[in-house]
Design an enzyme around this catalytic site. Sequence first.
Site, short mmCIF file in Angstrom:
data_model
loop_
_atom_site.label_atom_id
_atom_site.label_comp_id
_atom_site.label_asym_id
_atom_site.label_seq_id
_atom_site.Cartn_x
_atom_site.Cartn_y
_atom_site.Cartn_z
N CYS A 21 39.87 45.22 37.35
CA CYS A 21 39.23 46.28 36.97
C CYS A 21 39.27 46.52 35.66
CB CYS A 21 39.53 47.38 37.82
SG CYS A 21 38.57 49.25 37.07
N HIS A 55 32.83 48.95 44.50
CA HIS A 55 34.02 49.12 43.64
C HIS A 55 33.37 50.05 42.58
CE1 HIS A 55 36.88 47.49 40.69
NE2 HIS A 55 36.37 48.22 39.64
N GLU A 56 31.82 49.83 42.25
CA GLU A 56 31.58 50.80 40.93
C GLU A 56 31.09 52.17 41.60
OE1 GLU A 56 31.68 50.27 38.03
OE2 GLU A 56 32.42 47.98 38.27
N HIS A 86 34.08 54.24 41.61
CA HIS A 86 34.43 54.97 40.21
C HIS A 86 33.96 56.14 40.14
CE1 HIS A 86 36.79 52.38 37.83
NE2 HIS A 86 36.31 51.01 38.00
#
Length: 223
Positions: free
Chosen positions: A131, A173-174, A177
């Site tokens: 990351c 993953h995004e 966030h």
Amino acid sequence: MSFDARPTDFSAARIQEAVQEILGAGILPHIVQAGHPVLRHVAAPYEGQLSDAELGHLIDLMRSVMHKAPGVGLAAPQLGIPLQIAVLEDQFAVDPEVAAVRGREPLPFFAMLNPRYQPLGTTSLAFYEGCLSIGGLQAAVLRPESVRLDFAAPDGTRMQRTFTGWQARIVQHETDHLHGILFLDRAELRSISNNAEYAARWAQPDISRARLELGFLPDPTDD
């Protein structure tokens, strides 16, 4: 697994002010690192807090920061902006064996606003991730192999797309966030490696050697 991130307390005016400050600086901003509270709050849904021009310039800036890093995704909170906006693109040349094992295919650039994903099927796979907000560390993360993504395009059009393999991993993953979740929250803790150890020992196409020697996740072939 559930997480209890709190919603951001940034007002619409404060968000717009932060965006204007970054856009007006004339330089690429630094990527916010783990420990900054903006990464641990649920970002505000995008509801027109920016003008169309500001939104377009922010997306362009995020893409430039992502390319410079370099990375395959960047979320607005990683620039200190608690808005549910992320950019994704994977055009890196990858060894064919690695690409085949990881299901990694080129991902054309796109920006997503207010994304949500749902797993498709029951298959989950674990691979190492890194990351841009957690410099120096890699860890294995077990994620659904395929997901359905619901999001808005920058022009407001509601979209639904299906992603599989490495593209699905980037999407998850995004999106995480934007909800105050970092990949280490989902990682196999015994797999955590610094970049040098990962490169020297665990950079194979799959995690089988790391899983055996570091002692995480059962062997899927075992009865």
